[in-house]
Design a protein around this motif. Sequence first.
Motif, mmCIF file in Angstrom:
data_model
loop_
_atom_site.group_PDB
_atom_site.id
_atom_site.type_symbol
_atom_site.label_atom_id
_atom_site.label_comp_id
_atom_site.label_asym_id
_atom_site.label_seq_id
_atom_site.Cartn_x
_atom_site.Cartn_y
_atom_site.Cartn_z
ATOM 1 N N SER A 47 4.429 0.662 -8.256
ATOM 2 C CA SER A 47 2.957 0.794 -8.213
ATOM 3 C C SER A 47 2.417 1.468 -7.102
ATOM 4 N N ASP A 48 1.265 2.163 -7.221
ATOM 5 C CA ASP A 48 0.436 2.603 -6.220
ATOM 6 C C ASP A 48 -0.390 1.455 -5.524
ATOM 7 N N VAL A 49 -0.775 1.474 -4.227
ATOM 8 C CA VAL A 49 -1.598 0.734 -3.704
ATOM 9 C C VAL A 49 -2.985 0.568 -4.189
ATOM 10 N N GLU A 50 -3.432 -0.499 -4.316
ATOM 11 C CA GLU A 50 -4.821 -1.077 -4.989
ATOM 12 C C GLU A 50 -5.888 -0.103 -4.103
ATOM 13 N N HIS A 51 -5.626 -0.113 -2.759
ATOM 14 C CA HIS A 51 -6.816 0.639 -1.880
ATOM 15 C C HIS A 51 -6.020 1.334 -1.032
ATOM 16 N N LEU A 52 -6.442 2.496 -0.843
ATOM 17 C CA LEU A 52 -5.984 3.136 0.416
ATOM 18 C C LEU A 52 -7.063 3.349 1.621
ATOM 19 N N ASP A 53 -8.213 3.108 1.246
ATOM 20 C CA ASP A 53 -9.068 3.096 2.615
ATOM 21 C C ASP A 53 -8.667 2.064 3.243
ATOM 22 N N THR A 54 -8.689 2.113 4.730
ATOM 23 C CA THR A 54 -8.183 0.915 5.391
ATOM 24 C C THR A 54 -9.263 -0.121 5.424
ATOM 25 N N ALA A 55 -10.548 0.057 5.065
ATOM 26 C CA ALA A 55 -11.681 -0.721 5.139
ATOM 27 C C ALA A 55 -11.435 -2.002 3.902
ATOM 28 N N SER A 56 -10.559 -1.512 3.053
ATOM 29 C CA SER A 56 -10.298 -2.493 1.975
ATOM 30 C C SER A 56 -8.901 -2.953 1.404
ATOM 31 N N VAL A 57 -7.940 -2.170 2.392
ATOM 32 C CA VAL A 57 -6.600 -2.378 2.034
ATOM 33 C C VAL A 57 -6.456 -4.116 2.004
ATOM 34 N N ALA A 58 -5.499 -4.399 1.044
ATOM 35 C CA ALA A 58 -5.335 -6.260 0.949
ATOM 36 C C ALA A 58 -4.049 -6.245 0.393
ATOM 37 N N SER A 59 -3.097 -5.519 0.320
ATOM 38 C CA SER A 59 -1.971 -5.755 -0.294
ATOM 39 C C SER A 59 -0.673 -5.539 0.683
ATOM 40 N N PRO A 425 -2.395 -11.608 -18.290
ATOM 41 C CA PRO A 425 -2.032 -10.218 -17.749
ATOM 42 C C PRO A 425 -0.895 -10.590 -16.845
ATOM 43 N N TYR A 426 0.262 -9.385 -16.452
ATOM 44 C CA TYR A 426 1.363 -9.659 -15.632
ATOM 45 C C TYR A 426 1.620 -8.572 -14.891
ATOM 46 N N ARG A 427 1.894 -8.321 -13.561
ATOM 47 C CA ARG A 427 2.706 -7.067 -12.991
ATOM 48 C C ARG A 427 4.001 -6.819 -13.613
ATOM 49 N N THR A 428 4.159 -5.271 -13.485
ATOM 50 C CA THR A 428 5.285 -4.860 -14.170
ATOM 51 C C THR A 428 6.492 -4.768 -13.293
ATOM 52 N N ASN A 429 6.139 -4.594 -11.941
ATOM 53 C CA ASN A 429 7.251 -4.355 -11.056
ATOM 54 C C ASN A 429 8.022 -5.722 -10.922
ATOM 55 N N SER A 430 8.950 -5.358 -9.976
ATOM 56 C CA SER A 430 10.041 -6.640 -9.672
ATOM 57 C C SER A 430 10.216 -7.560 -10.991
ATOM 58 N N VAL A 431 10.201 -8.940 -10.501
ATOM 59 C CA VAL A 431 10.693 -9.859 -11.447
ATOM 60 C C VAL A 431 9.328 -10.508 -12.114
#
Length: 590
Positions: A47-59, A425-431
């Motif tokens: 998956s892509d990052v949720e936020h690319l702007d450094t102001a809001s990066v959180a992952s 809802p669940y994430r599709t990557n990893s386990v």
Amino acid sequence: MAREVIKVTAGLAGLAVGLSGCGGGDSARGADGPPRDGGTLRVVGSSDVEHLDTASVASVGAYGLSRTYARTLFGSRASNEFSETVPVQADVAARIPTRENGDISKDGRTYTVRLRKGVQWNTRPVRPVTAHDFVRGLQRLCNPASPSASKGYFTSTLKGMDDFCRGFGGVDAADPAAIARYQREHAVEGVEAKDDETLVFRLERPASDFLNLLALPSTAAAPQEYDRYVPDGRDFRQHTISDGPYQIAEYRPGLSYLLTRNPAWRPESDPLRERHVEKIQITLGQDSAEAVQRQLEQGSADLAWDQPVPTQDVSRLRDDPRFAIRDTPSNSPYLVFNTRSPNNGGALGDREVRRALEYAVDRSALIKIVGGPSVAEPLHTVIPPGNAGYAPADRYPTPGESGDPAKCRELLGKAKHPRLTLKFPYRTNSVHKLIAQSIAQNLAACGVKAELSPDTGGSFYSSTIGTPAKAQEGVWDIAAPGWTPDWYGNNGRSIIQPLFDGRTYGPNSTNYGGYDNFQVNGLIDSALTAPDPARAAGYWQLADQKIMEDAAIVPLLDRAHTIFRSDRVRGAVFLPTAASYDYTRLWLAG
């Protein structure tokens, strides 16, 4: 991680190596010989990052990516020895402020930060990064378009930041000119660019972790060009500017990144990063951890982007020098309840219902899913071991960590909600799919139906569970996010405050379930105003106990990170907060 180039705090000192780790520190890096420049690092994942702007990066993914192109005043050094990653290091700052060198006032409320020379933007023409760029970066934390999940750290710390953010919230979020105008015409009282090379910060009260806050990716310098775009908007994402060793040369949303060398970067200006590979190619859309692992072992890719090693491969790879288990003390994943959901007659707003569901989960099954006891341990507290404020407790014990469906059914009956249907809802990557399916089976044993739905495209955090309107509409009832602390060491506020401060609930908030308890909010304030980290840790511990009493979440696992590198990768050193090797310091064998 605050104060000088500091010692590990008491909360971390007891950690040592909490889970079994493989590999050594930078000595392992030295064993690979002198670095070799050139080649393309191939990173593959889901998956892509949720936020690319450094102001809001959180992952964690965004933390690892932003480190390549965005620099902060302070940071951490990557290492395969966990304890070496903890102390705050100078990055764009020329030195660590201390009372002894005069950069921290005697009352602990004023910090002076001097910038090092030679840090430059890759603009045309190249120009220096200035103190004014850091002021702009901090102002952008509370922009109305994509506010930072970290802004609560600063509204409770910096003078005038709360007032500045409140006013900013009224600006048209779709108008970049209006956003830029507000930043120009309003100042944060506690943030001043004394000149191009000197910043002065004024705090509401002493904060022993203030330097940790200034090491967060969201506090990165922001060039004046960013005023042209809606923060983190589509146009912004195509026009990032770099002061790090790499620059984003091509970005295809949801598909790929191509990073190339930033010609404006100078190695002598950067004490934390290096630059060896010529390019970094990140390819997304590969949801199968097994397929990613095959590529790494076959040599058609070098590192996984967001996929740990598949569980079934952990034992097989145990003695493979390319495999490692790295310490990332975390609450990952945990089950969060949407307390604002109108579904089931608002049942999840009832503490007794949530308490009943605490007994449902079979943690022993989840440990098997993620790789066994060498990878994860059961967790029953909000704060994981090795973090400030941790104290072992288990308020809802079950036999053998395997759940107690009879107890769950009994308590749901007493709460007058014997039958629930929960949107999950669940994430599709990893386990994550396997984890969601396991939890759904546990809930079924309690008479609770979980409606599982895959959440693809990197929208799980940024849209589905991070949008209050969707929570209040009942789009979801339960979810299983993960939380890795923003820093380690003196880090009490990096867990409790972002996840459970009810006053920060809003767009991009990480208080996903909308939990709000005035007693917990008060304990947060008490911890933030405590005279020393030890006293603060006591308040964080009390907050943890209260949150678990309210059953705001179900802690599940304290999980390490399994990671594998291809035969070509050399000099790999780990960043726990990014759950990855530092792309800027590794190199490729010929």
